[in-house]
Design a protein around this motif. Structure first.
Motif, short mmCIF file in Angstrom:
data_model
loop_
_atom_site.label_atom_id
_atom_site.label_comp_id
_atom_site.label_asym_id
_atom_site.label_seq_id
_atom_site.Cartn_x
_atom_site.Cartn_y
_atom_site.Cartn_z
N SER A 170 1.03 -0.77 0.13
CA SER A 170 0.34 0.07 0.37
C SER A 170 1.23 0.88 -0.11
N ALA B 269 -2.11 3.93 -9.81
CA ALA B 269 -2.30 2.94 -9.16
C ALA B 269 -3.03 1.96 -10.58
N SER C 25 -2.44 -1.19 -9.10
CA SER C 25 -2.89 -2.43 -9.16
C SER C 25 -3.43 -3.91 -9.72
N ARG D 235 -1.52 -1.52 -4.13
CA ARG D 235 -2.94 0.20 -3.85
C ARG D 235 -1.80 1.26 -3.69
N SER E 137 -8.03 1.37 -3.92
CA SER E 137 -6.71 1.67 -5.47
C SER E 137 -7.44 2.80 -5.83
#
Length: 283
Positions: A135, A169, A173, A178, A245
């Motif tokens: 993340s 993102a 992703s 994310r 995300s």
């Protein structure tokens, strides 16, 4: 280890004060091990001393790609890998007009606020892929959403951070990384004093004034504090946000919901001021 971030490793830039410090404290409490990256070496060393075995300090000027890379690599060498990057380091230009700001100030602001997070993401991705994903959280601002909440270069850069987060993102992703942004409102930190050109020690004292004033100018009648942003970062960093995300979270006490009359009944409505005389007379 118990906690919402148990077993995770994070790097937080701008970690020695303000939002960064509040986030380090919360992440540690939730089980993470953290590399605290900053240029305030004395404060950073004290932070590592407070949390032995849980926090390592890295001197990191985010305008220096080598120092960014070294801080991220420290997460692997010290704690075994990297799961979370919070690009939080920030500065502000002074409240000058578009006709007064210098080319040097434009470059400096964008180097810290946009290029710094971009390079952080660049060097974080390989480490996160080794862990199966991660993340990334970027600190933006309500100044990047509406005019009037910050100096012009700062505001423009923060708008760039929001879109950069969305674009990153889209790329990352699919690799289970994310990317999101947080847009703080009036948070009691030293950045407001810095935008006035005050020395750091004086700017730090401005936080109390911001806390006092902030509660009076927004719908939620409480001061915005670093922990409010840390809580949002905790959510985005945790598995609770596994399906989140490419977006930004506004954490501003409602200050951007509309003009004051939308939430304060004592404030006169501009419509009433303009058209009040056209209302039918009461019999």
């Amino acid at each position: 280890m118990a906690g919402r971030l148990g077993g995770k490793v994070a790097v937080i830039t701008g970690a020695a004060s303000g939002i960064g410090l509040g986030t380090v404290e919360l992440f540690v409490a939730e089980g993470a091990r953290v590399v605290a990256a900053d240029i305030q070496d004395e404060k950073g060393a004290m932070l590592a001393k407070r949390f032995p075995g849980q926090v390592a300090y890295a001197h990191c000027d985010v305008t220096d790609e080598g120092e960014i890379e070294a801080a991220l690599k420290l997460a692997k060498s010290e704690f075994g890998g990297l799961d979370i990057l919070f690009n939080n380091a920030g500065i502000s230009d002074r409240m000058t007009s578009i006709t007064e700001i210098t080319a040097e100030d434009w470059s400096w602001i964008f180097d810290v606020l946009v290029r710094g997070p971009a390079l952080g993401m660049k060097h974080a991705v390989p480490l996160m892929l080794e862990r199966g994903g991660g993340s990334i959280i970027n600190t933006a601002s309500i100044a990047g959403l509406q005019a009037g909440w910050g100096p012009i270069a700062y505001s423009t850069a923060k708008a760039g951070v929001i879109h950069m987060s969305r674009s990153a993102a889209a790329q990352l992703s699919p690799q289970k990384i994310r990317v999101n942004a947080i847009c703080p409102g009036l948070i009691a930190t030293s950045i407001f004093g810095a935008s006035m050109g005050l020395p750091r020690e004086v700017a730090d004292q401005m936080a109390a004034r911001v806390a006092d004033a902030g509660a009076k100018v927004q719908p939620v009648p409480k001061a915005g504090m670093p922990d409010d942003i840390a809580q949002a970062a905790l959510y985005l960093a945790s598995d609770a946000a596994a399906f989140v995300s490419g977006t930004h979270i506004v954490v501003d006490g409602g200050i951007t919901v509309g003009s004051r009359h939308s939430w304060d009944q004592s404030a006169g409505s501009p419509f009433a001021a303009m058209f009040g005389d056209l209302a039918p007379a009461q019999s």
